[in-house]
Design a protein around this motif. Sequence first.
Motif, PDB file in Angstrom:
ATOM      1  N   ALA A 365      -0.452  78.195  71.200  1.00  0.00           N
ATOM      2  CA  ALA A 365      -1.290  78.494  72.367  1.00  0.00           C
ATOM      3  C   ALA A 365      -1.846  77.213  72.982  1.00  0.00           C
ATOM      4  CB  ALA A 365      -2.431  79.429  71.959  1.00  0.00           C
ATOM      5  N   ARG A 368       1.003  75.482  74.928  1.00  0.00           N
ATOM      6  CA  ARG A 368       1.329  76.248  76.136  1.00  0.00           C
ATOM      7  C   ARG A 368       0.273  76.022  77.218  1.00  0.00           C
ATOM      8  NH1 ARG A 368       5.356  80.190  75.526  1.00  0.00           N
ATOM      9  NH2 ARG A 368       5.925  80.673  73.363  1.00  0.00           N
ATOM     10  N   ARG A 369      -0.997  75.964  76.809  1.00  0.00           N
ATOM     11  CA  ARG A 369      -2.052  75.714  77.787  1.00  0.00           C
ATOM     12  C   ARG A 369      -1.899  74.327  78.411  1.00  0.00           C
ATOM     13  NH1 ARG A 369      -5.323  78.728  74.111  1.00  0.00           N
ATOM     14  NH2 ARG A 369      -5.929  76.798  73.025  1.00  0.00           N
TER      15      ARG A 369
END
Length: 374
Positions: A365, A368-369
């Motif tokens: 995560a 991806r951010r």
Amino acid sequence: MALACALAASALVACERGSSTGPAPGLPEPTRAGCPAGLARAEAAVRRAERTDTAWDGPVAGPPAVPGERIVYVAQTMTNPGVAGIAGAVREAARAIGWGVRVIDGQGTPAGVQGAFAQAVALRPSGIVLGGFDPRLTSQQVAKAVGRRIPLIGWHAVASPGPSRTPRLFTNVTTRVEDVARISADWVVADSHGRAGAVLFTDASIPFAHHKSDLIRQRLAACPDIRLLSVENIPVQDTGTRTPQEVSSLLARFGRRWTHSVAINDVYFADAAPALRAARRKGAGAPFNIGAGDGDPSAFQRINSRQFQTATVPEPLSQQGWQIVDEFNRAFSGAPPSGYTAPVRIATAANSAGATAWDPPGFRAAYRRIWGGG
């Protein structure tokens, strides 16, 4: 050779097949029974490394994804579970960021790795990963890639994490070998309460691995009642054929004096298991084995089923594969490397909860951010 190995069983002298039988320079001689201070230190370090209540401590900011890049992963050998695990993670991360990946297997030989690297350079990719081999082995190919301004990122390519000037690497992704060696040796000290007969499995043909095993030797030698019975030098690509016979020989030579083992890679214990089983050793009994890398799924399976491996110091293979892609994205964007190095951890049946890998929580995560510009 046999006489030197016999002496090693009683005087902390390691017998490494094919090399010097004397003690490593600078190692202390046994001076007293036990090592209370060392044992207390080792037990505290092991407790910290076995903790599971950790959070993502890696990068949370960086450049957004550069579209349409192509990278090549040159593998030392895909029979090495760690090298193969990183290849799979790089593919996964590349799909997430929208890039193409090609994997070329060096087959575990100098000529094979050189040929694979030459093929990678000829493809003129956006970047090349050096998967588990010493760049000095491919100095000509590295120079050609640098001349073509192809960024190079290593995984276990040089001894330390971070950028490298010689050879020229944008960064090298790895845990710190000093930390891995230290905690592996500390686990033997703690698990044996400071009294063990240990065997060390290494691959002296890989400088990174040889350095790791030298550090393990030095750490074990600090506790006088940890006796290093033998150092077995077996190339990783030969573990399937050589390890079973070497383990049978060790059992015959040392019997019950052999209580613990450390290997620079978990794959040695996969190949030791048949010989230990044939000798009617119990999977949950001695020798108690710890892998000082890489923590591939088969290692976790042996640990969780208590079959001839008790612990591993796993590389966070998935996280490191995603980190390699993130580091390339920084290189393509003109940004510096992230500077992140994953902390060491010890995985056992008690703290792995049946998992077959370990990675810092939340890393996917986070990356991806970053790539999405969030």
